[in-house]
Design an enzyme around this catalytic site. Structure first.
Site, PDB file in Angstrom:
ATOM      1  N   HIS A 468       0.840  -1.207   0.000  1.00  0.00           N
ATOM      2  CA  HIS A 468       0.000   0.000   0.000  1.00  0.00           C
ATOM      3  C   HIS A 468       0.877   1.260   0.000  1.00  0.00           C
ATOM      4  O   HIS A 468       0.736   2.126  -0.862  1.00  0.00           O
ATOM      5  CB  HIS A 468      -0.909  -0.030   1.238  1.00  0.00           C
ATOM      6  CG  HIS A 468      -1.808   1.161   1.364  1.00  0.00           C
ATOM      7  ND1 HIS A 468      -3.139   1.114   1.050  1.00  0.00           N
ATOM      8  CD2 HIS A 468      -1.564   2.436   1.754  1.00  0.00           C
ATOM      9  CE1 HIS A 468      -3.678   2.317   1.239  1.00  0.00           C
ATOM     10  NE2 HIS A 468      -2.742   3.136   1.674  1.00  0.00           N
ATOM     11  N   GLU A 469       1.776   1.327   0.942  1.00  0.00           N
ATOM     12  CA  GLU A 469       2.620   2.525   1.043  1.00  0.00           C
ATOM     13  C   GLU A 469       3.521   2.657  -0.185  1.00  0.00           C
ATOM     14  O   GLU A 469       3.789   3.758  -0.655  1.00  0.00           O
ATOM     15  CB  GLU A 469       3.459   2.506   2.331  1.00  0.00           C
ATOM     16  CG  GLU A 469       2.644   2.517   3.621  1.00  0.00           C
ATOM     17  CD  GLU A 469       1.554   3.574   3.667  1.00  0.00           C
ATOM     18  OE1 GLU A 469       1.729   4.646   3.052  1.00  0.00           O
ATOM     19  OE2 GLU A 469       0.504   3.330   4.279  1.00  0.00           O
ATOM     20  N   HIS A 472       1.669   4.380  -2.926  1.00  0.00           N
ATOM     21  CA  HIS A 472       1.747   5.840  -2.772  1.00  0.00           C
ATOM     22  C   HIS A 472       3.118   6.341  -3.252  1.00  0.00           C
ATOM     23  O   HIS A 472       3.227   7.367  -3.917  1.00  0.00           O
ATOM     24  CB  HIS A 472       1.604   6.239  -1.302  1.00  0.00           C
ATOM     25  CG  HIS A 472       0.197   6.206  -0.777  1.00  0.00           C
ATOM     26  ND1 HIS A 472      -0.843   6.871  -1.387  1.00  0.00           N
ATOM     27  CD2 HIS A 472      -0.332   5.621   0.330  1.00  0.00           C
ATOM     28  CE1 HIS A 472      -1.952   6.690  -0.681  1.00  0.00           C
ATOM     29  NE2 HIS A 472      -1.670   5.931   0.357  1.00  0.00           N
ATOM     30  N   HIS A 475       3.405   6.735  -6.919  1.00  0.00           N
ATOM     31  CA  HIS A 475       2.698   7.955  -7.338  1.00  0.00           C
ATOM     32  C   HIS A 475       3.644   9.154  -7.209  1.00  0.00           C
ATOM     33  O   HIS A 475       3.667  10.038  -8.054  1.00  0.00           O
ATOM     34  CB  HIS A 475       1.478   8.124  -6.423  1.00  0.00           C
ATOM     35  CG  HIS A 475       0.361   8.950  -6.994  1.00  0.00           C
ATOM     36  ND1 HIS A 475      -0.757   9.266  -6.257  1.00  0.00           N
ATOM     37  CD2 HIS A 475       0.173   9.529  -8.197  1.00  0.00           C
ATOM     38  CE1 HIS A 475      -1.575   9.995  -6.999  1.00  0.00           C
ATOM     39  NE2 HIS A 475      -1.039  10.163  -8.182  1.00  0.00           N
TER      40      HIS A 475
HETATM   41 ZN   LIG Z   1      -2.999   5.220   1.924  1.00  0.00          ZN
END
Ligand SMILES: [Zn+2]
Length: 678
Positions: A468-469, A472, A475
């Site tokens: 998940h991290e 990010h 991105h």
């Molecule tokens: Zn998040």
């Protein structure tokens, strides 16, 4: 004495010179860079005719040094803090708020921005420039720049009152939480609780002056295990009632009047700024756009999830009746029987999976996955200074061997690091004078530490957290914009979790797990039936959980999307809204609103729906990868171009449609969560 924060960073890739920085450097550096930013603003104001370049673009370019120094300071305050840094934060935060307000309340500056905005049709702007102009203009207007002096004064007064009221809301919830303690005298009443939870309960009793007993509080680490594991139904009921009547008992700590004041002030504020409601104000800058769209989204999801939600509750009720003769399943029974049912159905526990998830191998897996998708390679580079010896700095390159980003990974808990896991940046990406200035991205986690005899072995949840991290982080690292304020993760709030949540999907795919999930002793790949079990367990009670999330979203919207002056009886109002989603009997006297901190204390008002919204997006986007292959180069390239590299350069719906070829649909989420009637 020179301040290393104020000099040009002479490090590799001009990363923060952590080895030279001490806490004493921050305050003078912030003060000096605020002065510098103010001079930059004055230069903008001194230009003759306002143009896009000398005003809008110049504003985006201003305050860069302040941005870098603040990022270093606040990142350290989260990941490696101490008393001195915390004390400094209390001085520095108000300085930055004041500086931001000085800019947004500057009428002369606003006048220039507005002049450019009025000519926007004739300026031949690119879509990205158009977005920047719109965003800049709106940031002034939404802060009251168009109000007359009396209205502006009223707005400031409302803001002050709202700040006080949300503080008070939080203080009341905290005081109610801290006030309650429930003692247990007989160990037999603790049947079902894991040893760790029992020990913790004994310790609480001792701390509360009653050694030899056990005690429970309303803090999550005490409350959740009790509700989940305690066989004693009376104990569960007592704790449940205490937890769900917080700040609603009509005494000094009651939050009902506070809530009424908050929602009415928010409404007044919205009207003052020209919006029909607080939700209209908030959603103007969200992908969902309008309260109607959010309501429709929640209702259509509700309709589709309800049958499975009802089946989930029936299954637990039947199970409880068969096991213990429970004839009417109550709210304080649900977690307990659900846990037993889950164990019976899936027989899956963390210890079974951990051996396959050695941290080093999982990191390698994350890197390999992003290499297969986006051609990125990661090499540790010890020349890049770090703020703690546990931090590793990587140099990130693309297929053409070009520098893409600096990536910091900080994985283990220590005093001075806050809980949880997050992605952050030390420097964003932007282009200036033909140069692409690449970003410095970091992820900070609190994973199980290695011991002398065993490496760090992650739970599956930790694995998904890392993915998940890292989503990010992609991105941030793959950002490719012109303007820093539109680059990377600077996107609408209900869009920012798409890159992170979609990346979690790879953890459930055999093709991806085979890259890295190997037993730390035998080297065997993770068995296929274990992967199947992980997937099934992840979908356990998705119907019930979805309805619960929808109920909070609907309650949030009910408070904020209309004139709240009609709301007099808060309890009746809440019951009426919640009755649309209730699957278990309502318990008289309990309330959600009075401790609903997300929307009354934190910043989630009119935003609770975002949790489900982001899931719809990630499932819908990942479906394309499933159709074409999870490592399909064309799909990956499209996701990179239209989503990861595009940042906030255009409205997220446009970006999404470019990737997916159409607007998002909830079907993929419903299918993934097993909510479609089969
Ligand atoms: Zn998040």
């Amino acid at each position: 004495m020179s301040n290393p924060l104020l000099a040009d960073f002479a490090t590799l890739f001009a990363t923060p010179p952590f080895h030279l920085i001490t806490p004493d450097h921050f305050l003078p550096a912030i003060q000096s860079s605020i002065r510098q930013a103010k001079e930059e603003i004055n230069t903008i104001k001194a230009q003759a005719l306002p143009t896009f370049e000398n005003t809008i673009e110049a504003l985006d370019r201003s305050g860069k040094k302040l941005g870098v120094i603040s990022a270093i300071f606040f990142n350290l305050n989260s990941a490696e803090t101490n008393d001195q840094i915390q004390k400094l934060a209390r001085k520095i935060s108000p300085l930055l708020t004041e500086h931001a307000n000085d800019i947004l309340l500057d009428q002369e500056l606003f006048h220039r921005v507005a002049q450019v905005f009025e000519q926007k049709e004739n300026l031949k702007l690119s879509p990205e420039q158009h977005t920047l102009l719109e965003k800049t203009y709106k940031s002034f207007v939404r802060n009251g720049a168009k109000l007359n002096p009396e209205q502006a004064a009223e707005l400031r007064k409302i803001d002050q009152q709202l700040a006080q009221l949300s503080l008070k809301f939080g203080e009341n919830v905290l005081a109610e939480t801290n006030k309650f303690v429930h003692f247990v005298e007989n160990e037999t009443d603790l049947e079902g609780l894991p040893e760790g939870a029992k020990e913790a309960a004994a310790q609480i009793a001792e701390e509360k002056g009653q050694p030899g007993k056990w005690a429970f509080t309303l803090d999550y680490p005490s409350y959740i295990p009790a509700l989940t594991y305690a066989k004693n139904r009376e104990l569960r009921k007592t704790l449940f009632l205490a937890f769900n009547t917080k700040a609603s008992k009509g005494d000094m700590l009651d939050n009902q009047e506070t809530i009424k004041n908050i929602v009415n002030l928010r409404h007044q504020r919205a009207e003052l700024l020209g919006y029909p409601s607080h939700a209209h104000f908030v959603l103007e800058e969200r992908m969902a756009k309008s309260p109607q769209a959010v309501q429709e989204f929640l209702r259509s999801l509700l309709e589709k999830a309800r049958p499975k939600g009802e089946a989930d509750v029936r299954e637990v009720a039947d199970f409880a009746e068969k096991l213990d003769g429970i004839d009417s399943l109550q709210r304080w029974d649900f977690a307990y029987y659900s846990e037993l049912l889950k164990r019976e159905k899936y027989a899956l526990d963390d210890e079974l999976l951990r051996p396959y998830f050695q941290l080093e191998k999982v990191i390698e897996g994350v890197f390999k996955t992003s290499e297969k998708l986006y051609g990125l390679t990661f090499s540790p580079n010890s020349q890049i200074p770090v703020y703690h010896k546990d931090v590793t700095a990587y140099e990130v390159k693309n297929q053409k061997n070009e520098h893409v980003a600096v990536f910091y990974a900080d994985f283990f808990p220590r005093p001075g690091k806050r809980n949880g896991a997050w992605m952050t940046s030390y420097k964003g990406q932007y282009r200036e004078n033909g140069m692409d200035s690449r970003p410095h991205i970091s992820i900070v986690c609190n994973f199980t530490k290695p011991t002398k005899t065993k490496p760090s072995l992650l739970t599956f949840q930790e694995v998904t957290t890392l993915f998940h991290e890292f989503g990010h982080a992609l991105h941030g690292m793959l950002a490719s914009g012109t303007y820093e304020s539109l680059s990377g993760t600077s996107v609408y709030w209900d869009f920012v979790e798409l890159p992170s949540q979609i990346f979690e999907n790879w953890c459930y795919e055999k093709e991806c797990l085979d890259l890295f999930a190997r037993h730390f002793q035998t080297g065997a790949t993770i068995p296929a039936d274990l992967i199947e079990k992980i997937k099934n367990a992840a979908n356990f009670q998705q119907g019930y959980q979805t309805l619960r999330q929808i109920s909070f979203g609907l309650l949030d919207m009910a408070y904020h999307s209309q004139n709240p002056s009609q709301i007099t009886d808060l309890s009746a109002f809440e019951s009426q809204i919640m009755s649309q989603t209730d699957l278990l009997p309502k318990v008289c006297g309990t309330m959600v609103s009075t401790s609903f901190s997300h929307i009354f204390q934190g910043g989630y008002s009119s935003g609770y729906y975002s949790y489900k919204w982001a899931e719809v997006l990630d499932a819908d986007a990942f479906e394309l990868f499933q159709e074409k292959g999870i490592f399909d180069p064309e799909t990956a390239q499209a996701f990179q171009n239209h989503i990861l590299s595009a940042g906030g350069s255009e409205h997220p719906l446009e970006l999404y449609k470019r990737f997916r070829g159409r607007e998002p649909k909830p079907d993929a989420l419903l299918k993934r969560a097993g909510l479609l009637a089969s």
